[in-house]
Design a protein around this motif. Structure first.
Motif, PDB file in Angstrom:
ATOM      1  N   LEU A 220       0.838  -1.196   0.000  1.00 11.96           N
ATOM      2  CA  LEU A 220       0.000   0.000   0.000  1.00 11.96           C
ATOM      3  C   LEU A 220       0.878   1.253   0.000  1.00 11.96           C
ATOM      4  O   LEU A 220       0.589   2.229  -0.716  1.00 11.96           O
ATOM      5  CB  LEU A 220      -0.921  -0.013   1.222  1.00 11.96           C
ATOM      6  N   THR A 221       1.949   1.230   0.786  1.00 11.64           N
ATOM      7  CA  THR A 221       2.899   2.346   0.767  1.00 11.64           C
ATOM      8  C   THR A 221       3.457   2.550  -0.635  1.00 11.64           C
ATOM      9  O   THR A 221       3.535   3.682  -1.142  1.00 11.64           O
ATOM     10  CB  THR A 221       4.052   2.076   1.749  1.00 11.64           C
TER      11      THR A 221
ATOM     12  N   PHE B   1       2.851  -3.458 -11.807  1.00 21.48           N
ATOM     13  CA  PHE B   1       3.023  -3.405 -10.357  1.00 21.48           C
ATOM     14  C   PHE B   1       1.912  -4.179  -9.640  1.00 21.48           C
ATOM     15  O   PHE B   1       2.158  -4.851  -8.640  1.00 21.48           O
ATOM     16  CB  PHE B   1       3.036  -1.954  -9.869  1.00 21.48           C
ATOM     17  N   ILE B   2       0.699  -4.110 -10.157  1.00 20.81           N
ATOM     18  CA  ILE B   2      -0.401  -4.883  -9.561  1.00 20.81           C
ATOM     19  C   ILE B   2      -0.082  -6.377  -9.642  1.00 20.81           C
ATOM     20  O   ILE B   2      -0.309  -7.132  -8.687  1.00 20.81           O
ATOM     21  CB  ILE B   2      -1.735  -4.558 -10.270  1.00 20.81           C
ATOM     22  N   GLN B   3       0.470  -6.806 -10.775  1.00 21.46           N
ATOM     23  CA  GLN B   3       0.854  -8.216 -10.901  1.00 21.46           C
ATOM     24  C   GLN B   3       1.981  -8.550  -9.934  1.00 21.46           C
ATOM     25  O   GLN B   3       1.995  -9.628  -9.315  1.00 21.46           O
ATOM     26  CB  GLN B   3       1.293  -8.517 -12.341  1.00 21.46           C
ATOM     27  N   GLN B   4       2.921  -7.645  -9.763  1.00 19.68           N
ATOM     28  CA  GLN B   4       4.000  -7.862  -8.799  1.00 19.68           C
ATOM     29  C   GLN B   4       3.428  -7.987  -7.387  1.00 19.68           C
ATOM     30  O   GLN B   4       3.877  -8.823  -6.590  1.00 19.68           O
ATOM     31  CB  GLN B   4       5.000  -6.705  -8.851  1.00 19.68           C
ATOM     32  N   THR B   5       2.423  -7.160  -7.063  1.00 19.72           N
ATOM     33  CA  THR B   5       1.779  -7.245  -5.756  1.00 19.72           C
ATOM     34  C   THR B   5       1.131  -8.608  -5.562  1.00 19.72           C
ATOM     35  O   THR B   5       1.229  -9.214  -4.479  1.00 19.72           O
ATOM     36  CB  THR B   5       0.713  -6.136  -5.622  1.00 19.72           C
TER      37      THR B   5
ATOM     38  N   ASP C 221       2.070 -11.357  -7.016  1.00 19.64           N
ATOM     39  CA  ASP C 221       3.165 -12.329  -6.867  1.00 19.64           C
ATOM     40  C   ASP C 221       3.824 -12.206  -5.494  1.00 19.64           C
ATOM     41  O   ASP C 221       4.484 -13.147  -5.027  1.00 19.64           O
ATOM     42  CB  ASP C 221       4.206 -12.128  -7.964  1.00 19.64           C
ATOM     43  N   GLY C 222       3.707 -11.033  -4.868  1.00 21.62           N
ATOM     44  CA  GLY C 222       4.135 -10.863  -3.481  1.00 21.62           C
ATOM     45  C   GLY C 222       5.622 -10.720  -3.264  1.00 21.62           C
ATOM     46  O   GLY C 222       6.134 -11.129  -2.221  1.00 21.62           O
ATOM     47  N   TYR C 223       6.359 -10.134  -4.213  1.00 17.13           N
ATOM     48  CA  TYR C 223       7.799  -9.936  -4.019  1.00 17.13           C
ATOM     49  C   TYR C 223       8.154  -8.462  -4.118  1.00 17.13           C
ATOM     50  O   TYR C 223       7.398  -7.643  -4.653  1.00 17.13           O
ATOM     51  CB  TYR C 223       8.595 -10.752  -5.037  1.00 17.13           C
ATOM     52  N   LEU C 224       9.332  -8.119  -3.597  1.00 17.86           N
ATOM     53  CA  LEU C 224       9.846  -6.753  -3.621  1.00 17.86           C
ATOM     54  C   LEU C 224      11.143  -6.721  -4.409  1.00 17.86           C
ATOM     55  O   LEU C 224      11.938  -7.671  -4.347  1.00 17.86           O
ATOM     56  CB  LEU C 224      10.094  -6.246  -2.202  1.00 17.86           C
ATOM     57  N   ASP C 225      11.391  -5.610  -5.122  1.00 19.06           N
ATOM     58  CA  ASP C 225      12.670  -5.458  -5.817  1.00 19.06           C
ATOM     59  C   ASP C 225      13.507  -4.392  -5.109  1.00 19.06           C
ATOM     60  O   ASP C 225      13.114  -3.837  -4.081  1.00 19.06           O
ATOM     61  CB  ASP C 225      12.466  -5.143  -7.303  1.00 19.06           C
ATOM     62  N   ARG C 226      14.675  -4.074  -5.663  1.00 25.27           N
ATOM     63  CA  ARG C 226      15.636  -3.191  -4.980  1.00 25.27           C
ATOM     64  C   ARG C 226      15.089  -1.772  -4.805  1.00 25.27           C
ATOM     65  O   ARG C 226      15.335  -1.134  -3.777  1.00 25.27           O
ATOM     66  CB  ARG C 226      16.958  -3.168  -5.748  1.00 25.27           C
TER      67      ARG C 226
END
Length: 603
Positions: A319-320, A337-341, A343-348
């Protein structure tokens, strides 16, 4: 011309070595008995006093480990000295670890500078602002392995340096732990190690020049030297590395130099731990194709530079991020980004923004410490306090791979009067948008606090010549090792490629082999194929930075030389091309003895 009595010197050196190893053998059970006695007494102690006694036991356990490290090679040099203030000669043995019971001193002791002196008069500084002077009467140098003297040289005030004994031997590296030992440091490197502790230090040099080795020894020096040990504690030192392979490398070498309890981590692991989100997976780069990733990262970076003060949500980090990215990502990239959310991972870039947001919202990072206070009747009271998270010594390896924003955040964690050490080469940028100029992070480096290493000692002459012919600036030492010519291969499809690589691995079955590629999908499939072979490491080129192999199989160099940049702006396209060129340089310089290039045949 008079010469040394070589047989007599070698015999005396061998007897001394045997005596020292016997003493080490005796000290180990003595120390174990002391541990057993103290451990047996623990139940009778109150909780807080027991805590202090357990700390003593841990130090004794560490002594046993240090004795084990000393046993194969107790020391590497002997100096016979007469100080101006003494009437008798003194003998100093210097080693990577001290053993006072046998007059063996640490390489970080002030007197250790004698090992670089020629026989004759000397003067060196000692703690307190004073100096020590005298005559270095003689010096013997050794290479000792498994209790055997493999090499010995001697010199004194009457004789120049003379070879006493040398045993022909070969040593093959079979894993990531490189046998970098302190006796291999040159006097110039020793000077760099002793750069004033109050200065931030830059160690700059090409791949294979020895900058990481030098950094390791500076860490050991600052944590052990009398003039610096009070200021720098291992528990307050942190080393940031780029990946877990390099973390294992540092973790294996620092104990050999007598250093324990230093935190070694990556920016991603450190940040996730501070934000209490270790359960969230991390990916260095978003799961996108090479045509989409640069623009996605570019727009995320604009958000990082504009929205780092967005309120931090500990319960929902995505959310941040959504609030920060909403005004900067085009519609298609918001979908990514919604797809990344999902998938539940974070990048650098995500982690950097979250850490900045956390600090802005809640203030500086904190840590819990245990404080012991002496009470009446010898009792000890233990309390827990929260203090700012600060490090007296911070090391950033492969610093060229950090975003300026990441470095700025980490700089805030340096304690007052602390020191930072940057290791790397800004000309080897293997990630997009990383630091290119020290003014971006407020650092100034001059000749007084910069160590520049030019020579490459790792690779053979043939590999260095190939790198030079590929258009990279590379210094080839006059004494560079000869080796096999670099071989290029073509393949029809992935099955053909993997078959050729398997044949090469069988040919080099007793040495380390690195299979390197930019294609993440190829990394995954090849890793499965060689999962049970400890000598074969399959890595992306990004992961390979900082490690080395006897043999390297490098896949698809032509893709790095001709990336697809037609969809990018001219500025972004230029950066993609530069990063790809630097990736190729990193990949080529991983090879020590043999290099094989694989490219797909054109139709």
């Amino acid at each position: 011309m008079q010469h040394f009595n070589k047989d007599r010197l070698l015999h005396a050196a061998t007897e001394r070595l045997d005596q020292t190893r016997k003493r080490i053998t005796a000290l180990i059970p003595e120390t174990r008995q002391s541990i057993a006695k103290k451990t047996a007494g623990l139940p009778s102690l109150d909780a807080d006093t027991r805590y202090a006694q357990e700390a003593v036991i841990e130090r004794l356990k560490q002594k046993i480990e240090d004795l084990g490290l000393l046993y194969p090679s107790p020391y590497f040099i002997k100096c016979i000295v007469r100080f101006d203030t003494d009437d008798t000669d003194r003998i100093f043995y210097f080693s990577k670890l001290p053993l006072t019971e046998e007059d063996i001193y640490s390489w970080t002791a002030p007197a250790a500078v004698l090992r670089f002196q020629e026989p004759g008069a000397f003067t060196y500084p000692i703690p307190g602002g004073n100096t020590q002077s005298g005559q270095l009467l003689s010096k013997e140098q050794y290479l000792i392995t498994d209790g055997r003297i493999l090499f010995m040289a001697a010199e004194d005030t009457e004789h120049g340096r003379e070879l006493i004994y040398q045993e022909h031997f070969s040593k093959r590296k079979t894993d990531f732990l490189l046998p970098e030992i302190i006796e291999q440091l040159e006097a110039a490197q020793d000077k760099a190690i002793r750069t004033p502790a109050n200065q931030n230090l830059l160690i700059n040099g090409p791949a294979g020049s020895g900058k990481t080795t030098l950094a390791l020894h500076r860490i050991a020096y600052l944590l052990q030297a009398p003039e610096a040990a009070e200021r720098f504690k291992a528990e307050d030192a942190i080393v940031f590395v780029n990946d877990h392979n390099t973390k294992n490398y540092f973790s294996g070498l620092l104990p050999q130099l007598g250093i324990h309890h230093v935190t070694i981590t990556t920016f991603a692991d450190f940040t996730r731990a501070q934000l209490k989100m270790l359960e969230l997976p991390y990916r260095e780069r978003a799961n996108l194709d090479e045509d989409s990733l640069p623009t996605y990262e570019y727009h995320k970076l604009q958000a990082l530079r504009s929205e780092s003060r967005v309120p931090y949500s500990a319960d929902n980090p995505f959310l941040t991020l959504k609030h920060a990215y909403a005004r900067h990502l085009p519609n298609a990239e918001l979908g990514w980004f919604i797809q990344q959310t999902k998938d539940g991972y974070l990048d650098r870039i995500d982690l950097t923004l979250l850490l900045a947001s956390r600090i802005h919202t809640h203030g500086p990072l904190q840590k819990n410490v245990t404080v012991l206070a002496q009470q009446k009747a010898g009792r000890v009271k233990r309390t827990t306090q929260q203090i700012p998270l600060e490090y007296s010594l911070m090391v950033l390896d492969e610093v060229q791979n950090y975003l300026p924003e990441q470095l700025a955040l980490l700089q805030q964690l340096t304690a007052p009067f602390g020191s930072r050490m940057y290791v790397g080469d800004l000309a080897q940028q293997t990630k997009m948008f990383t630091v290119r100029d020290w003014t971006q992070v407020g650092e100034t480096f001059t000749d007084t606090n910069t160590v520049k290493l030019d020579k490459v000692y790792r690779s053979t002459k043939q590999i260095l010549e190939y790198i030079q012919a590929a258009g990279f600036t590379t210094h080839i030492p006059n004494n560079a090792r000869d080796g096999a010519a670099v071989q290029t291969h073509t393949y029809i499809n992935h099955v053909d490629r993997d078959t050729q690589i398997a044949a090469l691995i069988r040919r080099h079955e007793t040495v380390t082999v690195g299979v390197l590629t930019r294609d993440v999908r190829s990394v995954s499939s090849l890793q499965q194929q060689y999962a049970h072979n400890p000598l074969v490491k399959v890595l992306s080129i990004h992961e390979a930075q900082g490690v080395e192999f006897d043999v390297v199989c490098l896949i698809d160099t032509d893709v790095l030389l001709q990336p697809h940049v037609h969809a990018f702006t001219p500025q972004l396209a230029a950066q993609v091309q530069q990063v790809n060129k630097d990736l190729l340089y990193v990949a080529l310089t991983r090879a020590m003895n043999s290099l094989y290039i694989f490219n797909q045949a054109t139709t």
